[in-house]
Motif scaffolding. Structure first.
Motif, short mmCIF file in Angstrom:
data_model
loop_
_atom_site.label_atom_id
_atom_site.label_comp_id
_atom_site.label_asym_id
_atom_site.label_seq_id
_atom_site.Cartn_x
_atom_site.Cartn_y
_atom_site.Cartn_z
N GLU A 1 -4.19 -2.51 -10.29
CA GLU A 1 -2.99 -1.84 -10.48
C GLU A 1 -3.38 -0.27 -10.92
O GLU A 1 -2.31 0.67 -10.76
N LEU A 2 -4.63 -0.12 -10.97
CA LEU A 2 -4.96 1.41 -11.47
C LEU A 2 -4.53 2.32 -10.03
O LEU A 2 -4.70 1.87 -9.09
N GLU A 3 -4.17 3.49 -10.52
CA GLU A 3 -3.81 4.55 -9.37
C GLU A 3 -5.08 4.65 -8.49
O GLU A 3 -4.76 4.89 -7.28
N SER A 4 -6.32 4.95 -9.10
CA SER A 4 -7.26 5.18 -8.16
C SER A 4 -7.27 3.97 -7.12
O SER A 4 -7.94 4.09 -6.10
N VAL A 5 -7.20 2.61 -7.62
CA VAL A 5 -7.43 1.49 -6.83
C VAL A 5 -6.38 1.58 -5.85
O VAL A 5 -6.51 1.36 -4.61
N GLN A 6 -5.14 1.90 -5.94
CA GLN A 6 -3.69 1.70 -5.14
C GLN A 6 -4.28 2.87 -3.97
O GLN A 6 -3.96 2.66 -2.84
N ARG A 7 -4.89 4.04 -4.39
CA ARG A 7 -4.97 4.98 -3.51
C ARG A 7 -6.35 4.74 -2.61
O ARG A 7 -6.10 4.77 -1.20
N ALA A 8 -7.32 3.90 -3.18
CA ALA A 8 -8.37 3.33 -2.23
C ALA A 8 -7.87 2.29 -1.36
O ALA A 8 -8.22 2.34 -0.07
N VAL A 9 -6.93 1.45 -1.57
CA VAL A 9 -6.41 0.36 -0.80
C VAL A 9 -5.89 1.07 0.48
O VAL A 9 -5.85 0.45 1.63
N HIS A 10 -5.20 2.26 0.25
CA HIS A 10 -4.61 2.77 1.39
C HIS A 10 -5.77 3.53 2.42
O HIS A 10 -5.55 3.28 3.71
N VAL A 11 -6.59 3.86 1.68
CA VAL A 11 -7.72 4.25 2.50
C VAL A 11 -8.59 3.12 3.23
O VAL A 11 -8.74 3.18 4.58
N CYS A 12 -8.51 2.04 2.59
CA CYS A 12 -9.24 0.93 3.36
C CYS A 12 -8.57 0.15 4.37
O CYS A 12 -9.00 -0.30 5.30
N ALA A 13 -7.14 0.42 4.31
CA ALA A 13 -6.23 -0.15 5.16
C ALA A 13 -6.33 0.27 6.47
O ALA A 13 -6.06 0.09 7.66
N ALA A 14 -6.89 1.69 6.79
CA ALA A 14 -7.02 2.23 7.89
C ALA A 14 -7.93 1.50 8.82
O ALA A 14 -7.63 1.38 10.13
N CYS A 15 -8.73 0.81 8.41
CA CYS A 15 -9.77 0.00 9.12
C CYS A 15 -9.65 -1.57 8.84
O CYS A 15 -9.58 -2.38 9.83
N GLY B 1 -7.01 -3.28 7.64
CA GLY B 1 -5.78 -3.45 7.79
C GLY B 1 -4.85 -4.05 6.51
O GLY B 1 -5.55 -3.61 5.32
N ASP B 2 -3.47 -3.72 6.67
CA ASP B 2 -2.67 -4.08 5.46
C ASP B 2 -2.99 -5.21 4.55
O ASP B 2 -3.39 -6.05 5.42
N TYR B 3 -3.12 -5.02 3.42
CA TYR B 3 -3.46 -6.14 2.65
C TYR B 3 -4.74 -6.87 2.95
O TYR B 3 -5.12 -7.89 2.61
N GLY B 4 -5.58 -6.12 3.38
CA GLY B 4 -7.07 -6.55 4.03
C GLY B 4 -7.04 -7.62 4.85
O GLY B 4 -8.12 -8.10 5.36
N ARG B 5 -5.96 -7.82 5.82
CA ARG B 5 -6.07 -8.38 6.88
C ARG B 5 -6.37 -7.70 8.18
O ARG B 5 -5.38 -7.10 8.99
N SER B 6 -7.63 -7.61 8.41
CA SER B 6 -7.96 -6.96 9.86
C SER B 6 -7.49 -7.48 11.13
O SER B 6 -7.39 -8.81 11.29
N SER B 7 -7.08 -6.53 11.90
CA SER B 7 -6.83 -7.33 13.30
C SER B 7 -7.76 -6.73 14.34
O SER B 7 -7.67 -7.16 15.43
N LYS B 8 -8.78 -6.12 13.90
CA LYS B 8 -9.92 -5.85 14.77
C LYS B 8 -10.98 -6.82 14.45
O LYS B 8 -11.54 -7.29 13.42
N SER B 9 -11.75 -7.63 15.74
CA SER B 9 -12.69 -8.47 15.40
C SER B 9 -14.01 -8.00 15.06
O SER B 9 -14.74 -8.48 14.39
N PHE B 10 -14.31 -6.58 14.93
CA PHE B 10 -15.32 -6.04 14.64
C PHE B 10 -15.20 -5.54 13.15
O PHE B 10 -16.07 -5.06 12.53
N VAL B 11 -14.19 -5.47 12.64
CA VAL B 11 -13.97 -5.05 11.04
C VAL B 11 -13.63 -6.51 10.42
O VAL B 11 -12.55 -7.02 10.64
N PRO B 12 -14.35 -6.61 9.19
CA PRO B 12 -14.08 -7.69 8.56
C PRO B 12 -12.74 -7.82 7.59
O PRO B 12 -12.09 -6.67 7.28
N SER B 13 -11.93 -8.80 7.50
CA SER B 13 -10.85 -8.85 6.65
C SER B 13 -11.46 -9.06 5.26
O SER B 13 -12.31 -9.66 5.11
#
Length: 143
Positions: free
Chosen positions: A27-41, A43-55
């Motif tokens: 719940e830390l602000e720094s983590v929530q900001r990082a989650v948005h950056v991570c989602a770019a590759c 996916g939202d909630y860490g669920r990748s839709s790209k076969s070459f990017v791990p979920s």
């Protein structure tokens, strides 16, 4: 005696608060900001839709921590992600890495996709027939 009991409750309350702080790093602000950056590759909630990017959703906490620290220490050397992940992970503190690991471990992975839908349908049919048979045996007292 009353003072000792009160002191014991205070110690337990402080210990609980400290434990709650350490377990809520997601719940830390720094983590929530990082989650948005991570989602770019990833996916939202860490669920990748790209076969070459791990979920990342549902990934074990310690595994995620190890992978991010290995990227940050530049001991992972995949050439296709090296420059990006080395750069991103260099910005992460241990606390943010732990928070990301907590966040992704708490996410539900996307359901798997069948590569053999006919076989999956046949298996579903067998499971239903088997369950019905078990139920009939139970009702008749044969089980």
């Amino acid at each position: 005696m009353k003072t000792i009991r009160l002191l014991a409750w205070a110690v337990l309350a402080l210990a609980g608060a400290a434990n709650a702080q350490s377990s809520n790093k997601a719940e830390l602000e720094s983590v929530q900001r990082a989650v948005h950056v991570c989602a770019a590759c990833h996916g939202d909630y860490g669920r990748s839709s790209k076969s070459f990017v791990p979920s990342l959703a549902g990934q074990m906490r310690e595994y995620t921590i190890r992978q991010l620290k290995d990227f940050r220490n530049q001991s992972r050397a995949e050439t296709d992600v090296q420059a990006y992940m080395w750069g991103i992970s260099a910005l992460l503190t241990d606390e943010t890495i732990e928070g990301l690991a907590d966040y992704y471990a708490a996410q539900t992975p996307a359901p798997g996709k069948s590569t053999q839908p006919k076989l999956e349908a046949a298996g579903r049919k067998v499971r239903i027939v088997s369950a019905a048979s078990d139920y009939d045996d139970l009702l008749s007292g044969a089980a």
